[in-house]
Design a protein around this motif. Structure first.
Motif, mmCIF file in Angstrom:
data_model
loop_
_atom_site.group_PDB
_atom_site.id
_atom_site.type_symbol
_atom_site.label_atom_id
_atom_site.label_comp_id
_atom_site.label_asym_id
_atom_site.label_seq_id
_atom_site.Cartn_x
_atom_site.Cartn_y
_atom_site.Cartn_z
ATOM 1 N N GLN A 122 0.832 -1.199 0.000
ATOM 2 C CA GLN A 122 0.000 0.000 0.000
ATOM 3 C C GLN A 122 0.870 1.254 0.000
ATOM 4 O O GLN A 122 0.630 2.198 -0.766
ATOM 5 C CB GLN A 122 -0.909 0.014 1.226
ATOM 6 C CG GLN A 122 -2.177 -0.805 1.100
ATOM 7 C CD GLN A 122 -3.080 -0.601 2.292
ATOM 8 O OE1 GLN A 122 -2.648 -0.698 3.440
ATOM 9 N NE2 GLN A 122 -4.342 -0.312 2.034
ATOM 10 N N LEU A 123 1.862 1.286 0.855
ATOM 11 C CA LEU A 123 2.746 2.451 0.931
ATOM 12 C C LEU A 123 3.540 2.620 -0.360
ATOM 13 O O LEU A 123 3.739 3.742 -0.843
ATOM 14 C CB LEU A 123 3.691 2.303 2.122
ATOM 15 C CG LEU A 123 3.051 2.438 3.502
ATOM 16 C CD1 LEU A 123 4.046 2.057 4.583
ATOM 17 C CD2 LEU A 123 2.548 3.851 3.729
ATOM 18 N N ALA A 124 4.008 1.510 -0.915
ATOM 19 C CA ALA A 124 4.779 1.593 -2.163
ATOM 20 C C ALA A 124 3.920 2.146 -3.300
ATOM 21 O O ALA A 124 4.376 2.979 -4.089
ATOM 22 C CB ALA A 124 5.321 0.215 -2.528
ATOM 23 N N LEU A 125 2.672 1.703 -3.399
ATOM 24 C CA LEU A 125 1.790 2.179 -4.458
ATOM 25 C C LEU A 125 1.467 3.660 -4.298
ATOM 26 O O LEU A 125 1.310 4.380 -5.290
ATOM 27 C CB LEU A 125 0.499 1.356 -4.469
ATOM 28 C CG LEU A 125 0.636 -0.101 -4.918
ATOM 29 C CD1 LEU A 125 -0.688 -0.831 -4.783
ATOM 30 C CD2 LEU A 125 1.144 -0.177 -6.351
ATOM 31 N N ARG A 126 1.404 4.118 -3.072
ATOM 32 C CA ARG A 126 1.142 5.544 -2.856
ATOM 33 C C ARG A 126 2.286 6.413 -3.362
ATOM 34 O O ARG A 126 2.077 7.551 -3.737
ATOM 35 C CB ARG A 126 0.924 5.817 -1.366
ATOM 36 C CG ARG A 126 -0.489 5.551 -0.877
ATOM 37 C CD ARG A 126 -0.634 5.949 0.579
ATOM 38 N NE ARG A 126 -0.105 7.285 0.831
ATOM 39 C CZ ARG A 126 -0.732 8.428 0.527
ATOM 40 N NH1 ARG A 126 -1.902 8.390 -0.059
ATOM 41 N NH2 ARG A 126 -0.183 9.592 0.795
ATOM 42 N N ARG A 127 3.467 5.868 -3.381
ATOM 43 C CA ARG A 127 4.629 6.664 -3.789
ATOM 44 C C ARG A 127 5.105 6.335 -5.196
ATOM 45 O O ARG A 127 6.197 6.711 -5.605
ATOM 46 C CB ARG A 127 5.776 6.437 -2.799
ATOM 47 C CG ARG A 127 5.480 6.951 -1.401
ATOM 48 C CD ARG A 127 6.707 6.863 -0.517
ATOM 49 N NE ARG A 127 7.797 7.681 -1.028
ATOM 50 C CZ ARG A 127 7.948 8.973 -0.774
ATOM 51 N NH1 ARG A 127 7.065 9.611 -0.036
ATOM 52 N NH2 ARG A 127 8.979 9.642 -1.261
ATOM 53 N N GLN A 128 4.284 5.635 -5.958
ATOM 54 C CA GLN A 128 4.736 5.175 -7.266
ATOM 55 C C GLN A 128 5.024 6.333 -8.226
ATOM 56 O O GLN A 128 5.862 6.204 -9.129
ATOM 57 C CB GLN A 128 3.691 4.245 -7.877
ATOM 58 C CG GLN A 128 2.337 4.879 -8.142
ATOM 59 C CD GLN A 128 1.306 3.864 -8.596
ATOM 60 O OE1 GLN A 128 1.611 2.685 -8.752
ATOM 61 N NE2 GLN A 128 0.077 4.315 -8.802
ATOM 62 N N ALA A 129 4.346 7.491 -8.052
ATOM 63 C CA ALA A 129 4.605 8.618 -8.953
ATOM 64 C C ALA A 129 6.024 9.155 -8.785
ATOM 65 O O ALA A 129 6.581 9.743 -9.705
ATOM 66 C CB ALA A 129 3.595 9.734 -8.698
ATOM 67 N N ALA A 130 6.612 8.955 -7.608
ATOM 68 C CA ALA A 130 7.964 9.436 -7.367
ATOM 69 C C ALA A 130 9.018 8.474 -7.886
ATOM 70 O O ALA A 130 10.211 8.795 -7.876
ATOM 71 C CB ALA A 130 8.174 9.667 -5.870
#
Length: 410
Positions: free
Chosen positions: A93-101
């Motif tokens: 979940q945390l990784a997907l939230r930061r995928q734009a970066a």
């Protein structure tokens, strides 16, 4: 709130770089995390009160017999896979939230988060409770970050192999246990159990010294929870808990099949520990293996059950007391790290020989159950109060500060 796949606040937030906001969270993962802390409390009170690993009444009488059956069937070796699945779910979940970066930025945050969990686990394991899981989660989180972040569906799907292999292992263990029970010597063996030495220490200093030796071994052993965590990572990539309506059939099968297999695998060990099933040394060994290996399926079943309960809740208009109770448990789920640490402090105060020493109470099984439910209920109430005041859990605040830095903005 229900959103279509890939739309709505949760998906829209995926490109943001800070911690998740309250309005962006889905109910099911938080409800599962809050509920699982009750299972964790039941497991740890038995361990702290009886000073055994796993925690059960070694010479049960009366109510203690039913307590042993319940603990081996529903709780022991079932709480850890449940906790691990939800941990792996949270990492993705945390990784997907930061995928734009990009993968590098996501890995940096998750690795800092894992380092914090390992350090916190070391402090927790030495100062409060050597059965700590946080140190192992620091290791598991780092492995999942390095292996999964930025990778495709094929790598995540590796986690699906584990239930298949575990099913074969459970079937073999069940067959060997049945054969051993039918062809055993008839001489009853002792229940296979480990000693929780720090729980018997006469002073706090002596307990700390014991935990210095216990925590590294516990952390090494619990690092095997990597495989259930990997399964949770696959589920998070599919957004199974965020979108339970889309996965109702899978969740129903998981709840029914998982809980049936998990409870059936644990029941013989419970009956043996209660004195209602006779087993020699060979049969006792296979009963223990069957009990431990079937725990994964109970963990899967619990996760699916929480998701289905959330779906039923969202599809109806429950009464105000039900809404308040669900909201309070979910509030604890949003502060699960703090709730977990508070539990350990409570067990130390309630059960240590140099503290209140409730282990010497006349009805230890009832004391263990009442303590688990009571402490969990107190953390639920505290979390609900913090939710109303808009306050994060103190451990979550420290974790976010370390992982994201001082600013919450991208």
């Amino acid at each position: 709130m229900t959103t279509a796949p890939g739309t709505g606040p949760t998906a829209e937030a995926a490109g943001r770089l800070g911690p998740v906001r309250r309005s962006e969270r889905s109910l099911a993962p938080d409800l599962a995390r809050g509920g699982m802390l009750l299972v964790i409390a039941l497991a740890h009170t038995g361990m702290a009160l009886f000073a055994t690993v796993p925690g059960f009444a070694p010479d049960p009488m009366g109510l203690e017999r039913a307590y042993d059956v319940f603990m081996f069937t529903v709780v022991h070796a079932r709480a850890l896979p449940l906790f691990a699945i939800m941990f792996g779910y949270g990492v993705v979940q945390l990784a997907l939230r930061r995928q734009a970066a990009g993968p590098r930025a996501a890995r940096a945050v998750l690795l800092r988060r894992s380092a914090f969990l390992f350090a916190l686990g070391l402090a927790h394991g030495v100062l409060l409770f050597s059965g700590d899981i946080l140190g192992a989660y620091g290791i598991i989180g780092a492995v999942l970050t390095l292996v999964l972040v930025g990778r495709g569906e094929r790598v995540h799907r590796v986690g699906l192999w584990y239930p298949g292999v575990a099913a074969v292992y459970v079937a073999v263990a069940a067959a060997m246990a049945a054969w051993s029970l039918a062809n055993g010597s008839g001489e009853r063996a002792e229940v296979p159990v480990g000693a929780y030495s720090s729980g018997q220490a006469a002073t706090y200093g002596a307990a700390v010294l014991e935990r210095l030796g216990e925590w590294p071994m516990t952390t090494l052993m619990l690092s095997t929870m990597l495989l259930p965590a990997w399964l949770g990572a696959w589920a998070a990539r599919r957004r199974i808990l965020e979108e339970p309506a889309r996965h109702r059939r899978l969740l129903t099968a998981g709840a029914a099949g998982g809980l049936t297999a998990g409870f059936a695998g644990g029941l013989p060990m419970g009956l043996f520990s209660a004195g209602w099933l006779n087993a020699d040394a060979s049969a006792a060994m296979w009963l223990k293996i069957l009990h431990e290996s079937s725990g994964l399926f109970a963990g899967v079943g619990f996760v699916c059950l929480f998701a289905l309960a959330c779906l039923a809740y969202e599809n109806r208009r429950p009464a105000a007391p039900v809404r308040a109770a669900v909201g309070a448990v979910a509030a604890l789920g949003r502060r699960s790290l703090s709730g977990y640490l508070v539990q350990s402090a409570a067990w130390l105060a309630l059960f240590a020989p140099f503290a209140l020493d409730l282990g010497s109470a006349p009805n230890p099984a009832a004391t263990a159950l009442a303590s688990a439910v009571g402490v969990w209920s107190a953390t639920v109430a505290a979390a609900a109060l913090m939710e109303r005041r808009g306050l994060p859990g103190p451990a979550e605040r420290a974790l976010r500060r370390f992982a994201y830095g001082r600013s919450r903005r991208a």
